[in-house]
Scaffold this motif. Structure first.
Motif, PDB file in Angstrom:
ATOM      1  N   GLY A 129       0.803  -1.219   0.000  1.00 55.84           N
ATOM      2  CA  GLY A 129       0.000   0.000   0.000  1.00 55.84           C
ATOM      3  C   GLY A 129       0.832   1.263   0.000  1.00 55.84           C
ATOM      4  O   GLY A 129       0.330   2.334  -0.353  1.00 55.84           O
ATOM      5  N   ASP A 130       2.115   1.164   0.399  1.00 57.38           N
ATOM      6  CA  ASP A 130       2.992   2.330   0.352  1.00 57.38           C
ATOM      7  C   ASP A 130       3.348   2.667  -1.089  1.00 57.38           C
ATOM      8  O   ASP A 130       3.210   1.847  -2.001  1.00 57.38           O
ATOM      9  CB  ASP A 130       4.277   2.078   1.148  1.00 57.38           C
ATOM     10  N   VAL A 131       3.833   3.890  -1.302  1.00 60.11           N
ATOM     11  CA  VAL A 131       4.172   4.375  -2.635  1.00 60.11           C
ATOM     12  C   VAL A 131       5.684   4.522  -2.748  1.00 60.11           C
ATOM     13  O   VAL A 131       6.330   5.101  -1.871  1.00 60.11           O
ATOM     14  CB  VAL A 131       3.496   5.732  -2.918  1.00 60.11           C
ATOM     15  N   ILE A 132       6.245   3.980  -3.810  1.00 59.31           N
ATOM     16  CA  ILE A 132       7.672   4.148  -4.068  1.00 59.31           C
ATOM     17  C   ILE A 132       7.854   4.674  -5.479  1.00 59.31           C
ATOM     18  O   ILE A 132       7.000   4.508  -6.349  1.00 59.31           O
ATOM     19  CB  ILE A 132       8.469   2.843  -3.888  1.00 59.31           C
ATOM     20  N   GLY A 143      16.473  10.513 -17.264  1.00 56.29           N
ATOM     21  CA  GLY A 143      15.537  11.513 -16.775  1.00 56.29           C
ATOM     22  C   GLY A 143      14.126  11.003 -16.624  1.00 56.29           C
ATOM     23  O   GLY A 143      13.165  11.750 -16.821  1.00 56.29           O
ATOM     24  N   ARG A 144      13.952   9.697 -16.285  1.00 55.56           N
ATOM     25  CA  ARG A 144      12.630   9.097 -16.152  1.00 55.56           C
ATOM     26  C   ARG A 144      12.327   8.798 -14.687  1.00 55.56           C
ATOM     27  O   ARG A 144      13.188   8.350 -13.938  1.00 55.56           O
ATOM     28  CB  ARG A 144      12.547   7.800 -16.953  1.00 55.56           C
ATOM     29  N   THR A 145      11.060   9.025 -14.307  1.00 51.67           N
ATOM     30  CA  THR A 145      10.595   8.685 -12.962  1.00 51.67           C
ATOM     31  C   THR A 145       9.213   8.043 -13.064  1.00 51.67           C
ATOM     32  O   THR A 145       8.339   8.571 -13.763  1.00 51.67           O
ATOM     33  CB  THR A 145      10.490   9.933 -12.058  1.00 51.67           C
ATOM     34  N   VAL A 146       9.028   6.918 -12.405  1.00 51.55           N
ATOM     35  CA  VAL A 146       7.726   6.259 -12.360  1.00 51.55           C
ATOM     36  C   VAL A 146       7.369   5.981 -10.909  1.00 51.55           C
ATOM     37  O   VAL A 146       8.175   5.464 -10.147  1.00 51.55           O
ATOM     38  CB  VAL A 146       7.737   4.936 -13.161  1.00 51.55           C
ATOM     39  N   THR A 147       6.163   6.365 -10.528  1.00 55.29           N
ATOM     40  CA  THR A 147       5.675   6.148  -9.166  1.00 55.29           C
ATOM     41  C   THR A 147       4.641   5.030  -9.169  1.00 55.29           C
ATOM     42  O   THR A 147       3.782   4.986 -10.046  1.00 55.29           O
ATOM     43  CB  THR A 147       5.044   7.434  -8.606  1.00 55.29           C
ATOM     44  N   ALA A 148       4.719   4.128  -8.202  1.00 51.27           N
ATOM     45  CA  ALA A 148       3.796   2.988  -8.149  1.00 51.27           C
ATOM     46  C   ALA A 148       3.545   2.583  -6.709  1.00 51.27           C
ATOM     47  O   ALA A 148       4.328   2.902  -5.806  1.00 51.27           O
ATOM     48  CB  ALA A 148       4.350   1.810  -8.939  1.00 51.27           C
ATOM     49  N   THR A 149       2.443   1.882  -6.512  1.00 49.71           N
ATOM     50  CA  THR A 149       2.057   1.402  -5.180  1.00 49.71           C
ATOM     51  C   THR A 149       2.518  -0.035  -4.987  1.00 49.71           C
ATOM     52  O   THR A 149       2.386  -0.863  -5.897  1.00 49.71           O
ATOM     53  CB  THR A 149       0.526   1.475  -5.021  1.00 49.71           C
ATOM     54  N   VAL A 150       3.039  -0.337  -3.816  1.00 46.50           N
ATOM     55  CA  VAL A 150       3.493  -1.691  -3.504  1.00 46.50           C
ATOM     56  C   VAL A 150       2.274  -2.606  -3.411  1.00 46.50           C
ATOM     57  O   VAL A 150       1.377  -2.390  -2.588  1.00 46.50           O
ATOM     58  CB  VAL A 150       4.278  -1.725  -2.186  1.00 46.50           C
TER      59      VAL A 150
END
Length: 416
Positions: free
Chosen positions: A278-281, A289-296
């Protein structure tokens, strides 16, 4: 890391220092496998846990090798705390279509624990934060709690404390500023376009079928207004054959929202980080220069000789697919099976029991069949009648019948 063996009747029995533990929970599995010395292994029905942590569960089966090749170890398998919750159903009250909750987080959790009959194993942490949620019909306990937590900006956490597993709904933690390539080995996938037009088909046939269209814009916002056309439009079918338009409005919107993503991350963490489902990393690739955010979504814990390593699965595999072919999902009711006398259905397996009365009936039928065959083998021939003179001769198992027909000569036939 020390593992405690606990008996529900006798309390804590012993601690294990030398063991192998493989435990996974979150989006699936919710199970563990433990290997340790035979004389120290827990028995079926006993509990193992790491005190103060989320790691633990109930032993459902044990296996070991015997004979000359015996290893002297026992392998135990069972459900994690998450698996215990997943084995329950959050059913609505009689006369109600859905189960709804509204109140303080701690009190809501306590009521749900009691509803599932798990007050002997779980407790609820005190929390005055307000939560409200309406559950899917017949959802399992763990999925329902996760959905409720997500809808209120929280996550499901559990820790073994004071003889029980304490459930709580703490806020989601965003590790975007803490997690980078120094702490993670990751594979980053960036998605430019995902499914953004969902055709939801419900009850009815042909032109009378209920149909609802949902669209997502470039930012992932879902509505009934289309903003992406041509090659930017990616459509899919949500086949929900037993849903009316009201149900399609609710479920179709949620389904398309699940498809909205900017990418996915496959993560393997080093020992320096320990996060919850449920945490976000975030994964950052400074070179590109890439960033992706996802939920565990899933956490895998492996312990060997007291040392723990963690790995994570984040996001949802279905949300990263860009193919427009096929169906988004097919939903419908199952067929009800009615077991007859002596039949039982366990999961997907039918079993049959034949009692003495049924067996006697079968034996009687078999005796009648044997007698009929015996009569034929003996060559029993009854009376033969005809309009013309008939001759009958028998040799071994062959019977020859001769018929004298006027003007037609003799006609012979035989029966074996």
């Amino acid at each position: 890391m020390v593992l405690v063996v606990h008996d529900p009747e006798r309390g804590d029995l012993r601690e294990l220092l030398d063991f192998e533990l493989d435990l996974a929970f979150g989006s699936d599995e919710n199970a563990f496998e433990l290997t340790c010395a035979e004389g120290l292994a827990p028995a079926e029905g006993q509990v193992v846990f790491v005190d103060g942590s989320e790691y633990g569960g109930i032993v459902d089966e044990t296996s070991y090798d015997a004979g000359r090749d015996a290893t002297g170890t026992v392998t135990c398998k069972g459900r994690t705390w998450h698996g215990v919750l997943a084995g329950k159903r959050l059913l609505p009250d009689e006369g109600s279509a859905r189960l709804s909750v509204d109140g303080k987080a701690g009190e809501v959790l306590a009521s749900l624990i009691g509803r599932m009959g798990l007050s002997g194993l779980f407790s609820a942490a005190a929390d005055d934060a307000a939560v409200s949620y309406t559950f899917e019909r017949f959802c399992d306990g763990y999925s329902g709690l996760k959905a409720m937590a997500e809808a209120n900006g929280r996550k499901v956490a559990m820790r073994r404390r004071g003889g029980k597993v304490e459930l709580s709904l703490p806020p989601v933690v965003d590790y975007a500023s803490k997690v980078d390539s120094d702490l993670l080995d990751f594979t980053l996938t960036s998605v430019h376009r995902c499914v953004n037009h969902l055709v939801c088909a419900g009850t009815g046939e042909l032109e009378d079928r209920a149909v609802v269209h949902f669209y997502a814009d470039s930012a992932g916002n879902v509505s009934h207004t289309q903003s992406l056309f041509g090659v930017d439009e990616i459509a899919a079918l949500y086949d929900y054959s037993n849903a009316d338009e009201e149900k399609l409005e609710e479920e179709g919107r949620k389904k398309l929202q699940e498809y909205q993503t900017q990418g996915s991350v496959e993560v393997e963490a080093h020992d320096d980080i320990d996060v919850d489902v449920g945490d976000v990393i975030s994964a950052r690739d400074n070179a590109h220069g890439r960033t992706v955010t996802a939920t565990v979504a899933k956490k895998i814990v492996k312990v060997s000789r007291g040392v723990a390593t963690y790995s994570y699965e984040v996001g949802s595999e279905t949300t990263t697919k860009t193919s427009s072919s096929g169906n988004a999902e097919s939903s419908g009711g199952g067929h009800a099976y009615l077991a007859g006398k002596g039949l039982s259905l366990d999961g997907y397996t039918f079993s049959a029991e034949v009692d003495a009365v049924a067996l006697a009936a079968v034996e009687s039928k078999a005796d009648e069949a044997r007698k009929a065959v015996g009569d034929l083998a003996a060559g029993t021939v009854g009376d033969v009648a005809a309009a013309y003179p008939v001759t009958v001769q028998k040799a071994d198992r062959r019977v020859t019948v001769g018929v004298e027909c006027a003007g037609a000569g003799d006609a012979n036939a035989w029966f074996a």
